[in-house]
Scaffold this motif. Sequence first.
Motif, short mmCIF file in Angstrom:
data_model
loop_
_atom_site.label_atom_id
_atom_site.label_comp_id
_atom_site.label_asym_id
_atom_site.label_seq_id
_atom_site.Cartn_x
_atom_site.Cartn_y
_atom_site.Cartn_z
N VAL A 258 27.82 36.95 -18.57
CA VAL A 258 26.51 36.98 -19.31
C VAL A 258 26.69 35.71 -20.18
CG1 VAL A 258 24.85 37.93 -20.24
CG2 VAL A 258 26.17 38.99 -18.70
N PHE A 259 27.51 35.76 -20.73
CA PHE A 259 27.51 35.21 -21.76
C PHE A 259 29.07 34.43 -21.79
CE2 PHE A 259 29.18 34.37 -26.55
CZ PHE A 259 28.20 33.49 -27.10
N ARG A 260 29.82 32.90 -21.09
CA ARG A 260 30.55 32.17 -20.86
C ARG A 260 31.30 31.82 -22.23
NH1 ARG A 260 30.74 31.20 -15.41
NH2 ARG A 260 29.47 33.55 -15.04
N ASP A 261 30.95 32.45 -23.23
CA ASP A 261 31.67 31.73 -24.10
C ASP A 261 32.89 32.79 -24.74
OD1 ASP A 261 31.27 29.74 -24.46
OD2 ASP A 261 29.35 30.23 -25.79
N THR A 262 32.83 34.75 -24.17
CA THR A 262 33.96 35.55 -24.15
C THR A 262 35.38 34.70 -24.15
OG1 THR A 262 31.60 36.47 -23.01
CG2 THR A 262 34.12 37.24 -23.68
N ARG A 263 35.30 33.86 -23.19
CA ARG A 263 36.55 34.05 -22.94
C ARG A 263 37.14 32.90 -23.92
NH1 ARG A 263 39.43 30.74 -17.77
NH2 ARG A 263 42.00 31.30 -18.56
N PRO A 264 37.20 31.90 -24.33
CA PRO A 264 37.55 31.79 -26.15
C PRO A 264 37.38 32.38 -27.01
CG PRO A 264 35.55 30.30 -24.77
CD PRO A 264 35.40 31.77 -24.17
N ILE A 265 36.37 32.41 -27.11
CA ILE A 265 36.01 34.00 -28.67
C ILE A 265 37.32 35.06 -28.19
CG2 ILE A 265 34.86 36.04 -29.78
CD1 ILE A 265 32.64 33.88 -29.04
N LEU A 266 37.66 35.62 -27.04
CA LEU A 266 38.78 36.87 -26.82
C LEU A 266 40.16 35.81 -27.23
CD1 LEU A 266 39.75 39.45 -26.31
CD2 LEU A 266 39.31 38.78 -23.86
N ASP A 267 40.50 34.34 -26.50
CA ASP A 267 41.56 33.95 -27.07
C ASP A 267 41.42 33.99 -28.15
OD1 ASP A 267 42.18 33.51 -24.24
OD2 ASP A 267 41.37 31.18 -23.78
N VAL A 268 40.62 33.05 -29.00
CA VAL A 268 40.90 33.05 -30.60
C VAL A 268 41.15 34.52 -31.46
CG1 VAL A 268 39.51 32.29 -32.75
CG2 VAL A 268 39.59 30.65 -31.30
N PHE A 269 40.53 35.44 -30.99
CA PHE A 269 41.16 37.00 -31.06
C PHE A 269 41.92 37.69 -31.32
CE2 PHE A 269 40.82 41.24 -30.51
CZ PHE A 269 40.40 41.54 -32.09
N LEU A 270 42.59 36.99 -29.74
CA LEU A 270 43.42 37.62 -29.51
C LEU A 270 44.93 36.92 -30.51
CD1 LEU A 270 43.77 38.18 -25.68
CD2 LEU A 270 43.51 39.94 -26.99
N ARG A 271 44.91 35.52 -30.64
CA ARG A 271 45.78 34.63 -31.23
C ARG A 271 45.86 35.28 -32.96
NH1 ARG A 271 43.66 30.88 -28.40
NH2 ARG A 271 45.56 29.64 -26.83
N LEU A 272 44.26 36.15 -33.34
CA LEU A 272 44.51 36.20 -34.55
C LEU A 272 44.81 37.74 -34.91
CD1 LEU A 272 40.89 35.30 -35.81
CD2 LEU A 272 43.35 34.27 -36.83
N PHE A 273 44.73 38.67 -33.81
CA PHE A 273 45.12 40.12 -33.77
C PHE A 273 46.94 40.41 -33.63
CE2 PHE A 273 44.81 44.54 -31.50
CZ PHE A 273 44.01 45.06 -33.19
N TYR A 274 47.10 38.85 -33.33
CA TYR A 274 48.95 39.09 -32.92
C TYR A 274 49.03 39.54 -34.51
CZ TYR A 274 53.44 37.72 -31.29
OH TYR A 274 54.80 37.13 -30.68
N PHE A 275 48.95 38.77 -35.22
CA PHE A 275 49.29 39.03 -36.94
C PHE A 275 49.14 40.25 -37.65
CE2 PHE A 275 49.71 34.48 -35.22
CZ PHE A 275 50.99 33.76 -35.44
N LEU A 276 47.90 40.38 -36.92
CA LEU A 276 47.52 41.98 -37.23
C LEU A 276 48.02 43.14 -36.95
CD1 LEU A 276 43.26 40.49 -37.94
CD2 LEU A 276 45.10 40.20 -39.98
N SER A 277 48.68 42.54 -35.50
CA SER A 277 49.19 43.81 -35.29
C SER A 277 51.31 43.73 -35.63
CB SER A 277 49.93 43.69 -33.81
OG SER A 277 48.05 44.25 -33.87
N PRO A 278 51.81 44.75 -36.21
CA PRO A 278 53.16 44.94 -36.29
C PRO A 278 54.19 43.95 -35.32
CG PRO A 278 52.91 46.73 -36.02
CD PRO A 278 50.90 46.50 -35.83
#
Length: 263
Positions: free
Chosen positions: A171-191
Amino acid sequence: MHQNTLQNSHNSLIYKWDLLRELVRRDLKIQYEGTILGFAWTLLMPFLHLGIFYLLFKIILQVKVQRFTTYAFIGIVAYGWFQSALSQAVISASSNKELILRPRFPAPIMPVVSVTSSMLHFIFTFPLIFIIVILEDHSLSASILLLPIVIGIQFMLTLGLGYLSSILNVVFRDTRPILDVFLRLFYFLSPVFYDPGMIPGKYQWLYNLNPLVSILRSYRDIILHGRVSQWSSLAIVAVASICCAGAGYAFFKKQSYRFLEEL
Protein backbone atom coordinates in the motif's frame (compact mmCIF):
# COMPACT_ATOMS: atom_id res chain seq x y z
CA MET A 1 -17.99 -35.90 4.65
CA HIS A 2 -15.82 -35.47 7.74
CA GLN A 3 -13.24 -37.89 6.35
CA ASN A 4 -13.12 -35.99 3.06
CA THR A 5 -12.56 -32.75 4.94
CA LEU A 6 -9.66 -34.28 6.86
CA GLN A 7 -8.18 -35.67 3.66
CA ASN A 8 -8.44 -32.30 1.94
CA SER A 9 -6.77 -30.60 4.92
CA HIS A 10 -3.99 -33.17 4.88
CA ASN A 11 -3.44 -32.71 1.16
CA SER A 12 -3.43 -28.94 1.61
CA LEU A 13 -0.75 -29.16 4.31
CA ILE A 14 1.42 -31.40 2.14
CA TYR A 15 1.03 -29.00 -0.78
CA LYS A 16 1.97 -25.98 1.33
CA TRP A 17 4.96 -27.78 2.85
CA ASP A 18 6.26 -28.81 -0.57
CA LEU A 19 5.64 -25.31 -1.88
CA LEU A 20 7.50 -23.75 1.06
CA ARG A 21 10.46 -26.07 0.53
CA GLU A 22 10.71 -25.28 -3.17
CA LEU A 23 10.31 -21.52 -2.67
CA VAL A 24 12.99 -21.49 0.04
CA ARG A 25 15.30 -23.46 -2.25
CA ARG A 26 14.63 -20.96 -5.04
CA ASP A 27 15.23 -18.04 -2.71
CA LEU A 28 18.59 -19.39 -1.55
CA LYS A 29 19.65 -20.07 -5.12
CA ILE A 30 18.71 -16.56 -6.31
CA GLN A 31 20.63 -14.89 -3.47
CA TYR A 32 23.97 -16.33 -4.57
CA GLU A 33 23.38 -16.64 -8.29
CA GLY A 34 26.26 -15.10 -10.24
CA THR A 35 28.54 -14.66 -7.21
CA ILE A 36 32.01 -16.20 -7.02
CA LEU A 37 32.01 -17.14 -3.34
CA GLY A 38 28.34 -18.14 -3.26
CA PHE A 39 27.21 -19.49 0.10
CA ALA A 40 30.58 -18.59 1.66
CA TRP A 41 29.28 -15.01 1.95
CA THR A 42 26.97 -16.26 4.70
CA LEU A 43 30.02 -17.02 6.82
CA LEU A 44 32.35 -14.31 5.54
CA MET A 45 30.18 -11.26 6.25
CA PRO A 46 29.67 -11.99 9.99
CA PHE A 47 33.43 -12.49 10.36
CA LEU A 48 34.10 -9.14 8.69
CA HIS A 49 31.69 -7.44 11.10
CA LEU A 50 33.28 -9.30 14.01
CA GLY A 51 36.74 -8.09 12.99
CA ILE A 52 35.58 -4.48 12.89
CA PHE A 53 33.82 -4.74 16.25
CA TYR A 54 36.81 -6.44 17.85
CA LEU A 55 39.11 -3.65 16.68
CA LEU A 56 36.79 -0.84 17.75
CA PHE A 57 35.26 -2.12 20.96
CA LYS A 58 37.79 -4.60 22.33
CA ILE A 59 41.12 -3.07 21.35
CA ILE A 60 40.45 0.69 20.98
CA LEU A 61 37.53 1.34 23.35
CA GLN A 62 38.26 -1.74 25.51
CA VAL A 63 34.64 -2.61 26.25
CA LYS A 64 34.51 -4.91 29.27
CA VAL A 65 32.66 -7.95 27.90
CA GLN A 66 33.89 -11.43 28.78
CA ARG A 67 34.53 -13.78 25.86
CA PHE A 68 33.90 -10.88 23.51
CA THR A 69 34.58 -12.85 20.31
CA THR A 70 31.82 -15.39 20.88
CA TYR A 71 29.56 -12.85 22.57
CA ALA A 72 29.69 -10.45 19.61
CA PHE A 73 29.52 -13.17 16.97
CA ILE A 74 26.28 -14.55 18.43
CA GLY A 75 24.79 -11.06 18.41
CA ILE A 76 25.92 -10.37 14.85
CA VAL A 77 24.46 -13.54 13.31
CA ALA A 78 21.24 -13.50 15.37
CA TYR A 79 20.50 -9.89 14.52
CA GLY A 80 21.61 -10.59 10.96
CA TRP A 81 18.79 -13.12 10.68
CA PHE A 82 16.29 -10.60 12.03
CA GLN A 83 17.50 -7.85 9.70
CA SER A 84 17.81 -9.88 6.49
CA ALA A 85 14.47 -11.64 7.06
CA LEU A 86 12.57 -8.37 7.44
CA SER A 87 14.45 -6.78 4.52
CA GLN A 88 13.28 -9.64 2.32
CA ALA A 89 9.81 -10.05 3.84
CA VAL A 90 8.88 -6.40 3.25
CA ILE A 91 9.07 -6.97 -0.54
CA SER A 92 7.94 -10.62 -0.50
CA ALA A 93 4.49 -9.73 -1.86
CA SER A 94 5.35 -6.79 -4.11
CA SER A 95 8.25 -8.57 -5.82
CA ASN A 96 6.36 -11.83 -6.42
CA LYS A 97 3.16 -10.52 -7.94
CA GLU A 98 3.10 -13.23 -10.64
CA LEU A 99 2.78 -15.85 -7.90
CA ILE A 100 0.61 -13.79 -5.55
CA LEU A 101 -2.02 -13.08 -8.22
CA ARG A 102 -2.39 -16.72 -9.24
CA PRO A 103 -5.77 -18.19 -8.29
CA ARG A 104 -5.67 -20.18 -5.03
CA PHE A 105 -2.01 -19.39 -4.42
CA PRO A 106 -1.42 -19.19 -0.61
CA ALA A 107 -0.08 -15.62 -0.48
CA PRO A 108 0.74 -15.76 3.29
CA ILE A 109 3.50 -18.26 2.52
CA MET A 110 5.75 -15.59 0.98
CA PRO A 111 6.84 -13.88 4.23
CA VAL A 112 7.37 -17.38 5.68
CA VAL A 113 9.79 -18.09 2.83
CA SER A 114 11.79 -14.94 3.60
CA VAL A 115 12.04 -15.68 7.32
CA THR A 116 12.85 -19.35 6.75
CA SER A 117 15.64 -18.77 4.23
CA SER A 118 17.26 -16.22 6.54
CA MET A 119 16.86 -18.61 9.47
CA LEU A 120 18.77 -21.29 7.55
CA HIS A 121 21.68 -18.89 7.08
CA PHE A 122 21.63 -18.31 10.83
CA ILE A 123 21.54 -22.02 11.66
CA PHE A 124 24.42 -22.74 9.28
CA THR A 125 26.65 -20.47 11.42
CA PHE A 126 26.22 -22.59 14.55
CA PRO A 127 29.15 -24.93 13.78
CA LEU A 128 31.40 -21.85 13.61
CA ILE A 129 30.02 -20.56 16.91
CA PHE A 130 30.68 -23.91 18.57
CA ILE A 131 34.22 -24.00 17.15
CA ILE A 132 34.93 -20.51 18.52
CA VAL A 133 33.61 -21.57 21.95
CA ILE A 134 35.93 -24.59 21.97
CA LEU A 135 38.91 -22.51 20.78
CA GLU A 136 38.30 -20.21 23.74
CA ASP A 137 38.91 -23.25 25.97
CA HIS A 138 35.29 -23.66 26.96
CA SER A 139 33.03 -26.65 26.53
CA LEU A 140 29.50 -27.00 25.26
CA SER A 141 26.79 -28.43 27.46
CA ALA A 142 23.57 -30.29 26.77
CA SER A 143 21.78 -26.96 27.12
CA ILE A 144 22.35 -26.34 23.41
CA LEU A 145 19.33 -28.60 22.93
CA LEU A 146 17.30 -25.60 24.14
CA LEU A 147 18.39 -23.50 21.17
CA PRO A 148 15.41 -24.55 18.99
CA ILE A 149 13.09 -22.95 21.58
CA VAL A 150 14.79 -19.56 21.25
CA ILE A 151 15.02 -19.94 17.47
CA GLY A 152 11.28 -20.66 17.37
CA ILE A 153 10.52 -17.55 19.42
CA GLN A 154 12.62 -15.35 17.15
CA PHE A 155 11.00 -16.98 14.11
CA MET A 156 7.49 -16.09 15.31
CA LEU A 157 8.48 -12.53 16.22
CA THR A 158 10.17 -11.93 12.87
CA LEU A 159 7.33 -13.54 10.93
CA GLY A 160 4.71 -11.35 12.58
CA LEU A 161 6.68 -8.21 11.74
CA GLY A 162 7.31 -9.60 8.26
CA TYR A 163 3.57 -9.98 7.60
CA LEU A 164 2.92 -6.43 8.77
CA SER A 165 5.74 -4.84 6.75
CA SER A 166 4.89 -6.86 3.64
CA ILE A 167 1.29 -5.71 3.42
CA LEU A 168 2.23 -2.12 4.33
CA ASN A 169 4.74 -2.07 1.48
CA VAL A 170 2.03 -3.06 -1.00
CA VAL A 171 0.00 0.00 0.00
CA PHE A 172 2.79 2.39 0.96
CA ARG A 173 5.97 1.82 -1.08
CA ASP A 174 8.08 3.98 1.24
CA THR A 175 7.81 1.20 3.81
CA ARG A 176 11.00 -0.52 2.62
CA PRO A 177 13.41 2.44 2.95
CA ILE A 178 11.82 3.41 6.26
CA LEU A 179 12.27 -0.16 7.51
CA ASP A 180 15.91 -0.19 6.37
CA VAL A 181 16.61 2.95 8.40
CA PHE A 182 14.81 1.50 11.41
CA LEU A 183 16.77 -1.76 11.24
CA ARG A 184 20.08 0.12 11.11
CA LEU A 185 19.13 2.18 14.17
CA PHE A 186 17.71 -0.83 15.98
CA TYR A 187 21.07 -2.58 15.52
CA PHE A 188 22.59 -0.20 18.05
CA LEU A 189 19.55 -0.31 20.32
CA SER A 190 20.00 -4.08 20.65
CA PRO A 191 22.81 -5.75 22.64
CA VAL A 192 24.64 -7.03 19.58
CA PHE A 193 28.17 -6.14 20.71
CA TYR A 194 27.73 -4.69 24.21
CA ASP A 195 26.36 -5.88 27.55
CA PRO A 196 22.81 -4.69 28.40
CA GLY A 197 24.12 -4.04 31.90
CA MET A 198 25.91 -0.99 30.50
CA ILE A 199 22.54 0.74 30.09
CA PRO A 200 21.87 3.12 33.04
CA GLY A 201 19.50 1.63 35.60
CA LYS A 202 16.77 4.23 35.16
CA TYR A 203 16.48 3.29 31.47
CA GLN A 204 16.62 -0.49 31.90
CA TRP A 205 12.83 -0.92 31.92
CA LEU A 206 12.57 0.93 28.62
CA TYR A 207 15.50 -0.90 27.09
CA ASN A 208 14.08 -4.29 28.09
CA LEU A 209 10.94 -3.61 26.05
CA ASN A 210 13.09 -4.59 23.08
CA PRO A 211 12.31 -8.32 22.64
CA LEU A 212 15.74 -8.93 21.11
CA VAL A 213 17.33 -8.16 24.48
CA SER A 214 15.80 -11.31 25.96
CA ILE A 215 16.33 -13.37 22.81
CA LEU A 216 20.02 -12.49 22.45
CA ARG A 217 20.57 -13.00 26.18
CA SER A 218 19.05 -16.47 25.93
CA TYR A 219 21.25 -17.48 23.01
CA ARG A 220 24.34 -16.40 24.95
CA ASP A 221 23.18 -17.99 28.20
CA ILE A 222 22.66 -21.34 26.49
CA ILE A 223 25.87 -21.37 24.45
CA LEU A 224 28.26 -19.63 26.86
CA HIS A 225 26.88 -20.52 30.27
CA GLY A 226 24.83 -23.67 29.77
CA ARG A 227 21.59 -22.25 31.12
CA VAL A 228 18.78 -19.72 30.61
CA SER A 229 19.06 -17.12 33.35
CA GLN A 230 15.69 -15.39 32.86
CA TRP A 231 12.99 -17.85 31.83
CA SER A 232 10.22 -15.44 32.86
CA SER A 233 11.42 -12.73 30.46
CA LEU A 234 11.82 -15.25 27.67
CA ALA A 235 8.31 -16.61 28.32
CA ILE A 236 6.84 -13.11 28.05
CA VAL A 237 8.68 -12.55 24.76
CA ALA A 238 7.48 -15.98 23.55
CA VAL A 239 3.83 -15.10 24.21
CA ALA A 240 4.27 -11.67 22.62
CA SER A 241 5.96 -13.25 19.57
CA ILE A 242 3.17 -15.78 19.07
CA CYS A 243 0.59 -13.00 19.36
CA CYS A 244 2.62 -10.90 16.92
CA ALA A 245 2.70 -13.75 14.39
CA GLY A 246 -1.02 -14.42 14.78
CA ALA A 247 -1.95 -10.75 14.48
CA GLY A 248 0.38 -10.30 11.52
CA TYR A 249 -1.13 -13.27 9.71
CA ALA A 250 -4.68 -12.06 10.37
CA PHE A 251 -3.81 -8.55 9.15
CA PHE A 252 -2.13 -9.97 6.04
CA LYS A 253 -5.14 -12.16 5.21
CA LYS A 254 -7.61 -9.34 5.83
CA GLN A 255 -5.72 -6.85 3.66
CA SER A 256 -4.70 -9.28 0.90
CA TYR A 257 -7.58 -8.08 -1.28
CA ARG A 258 -5.43 -5.02 -1.91
CA PHE A 259 -3.07 -7.17 -3.98
CA LEU A 260 -5.49 -7.02 -6.90
CA GLU A 261 -5.65 -3.22 -6.65
CA GLU A 262 -2.04 -2.34 -5.88
CA LEU A 263 0.20 -4.97 -7.47
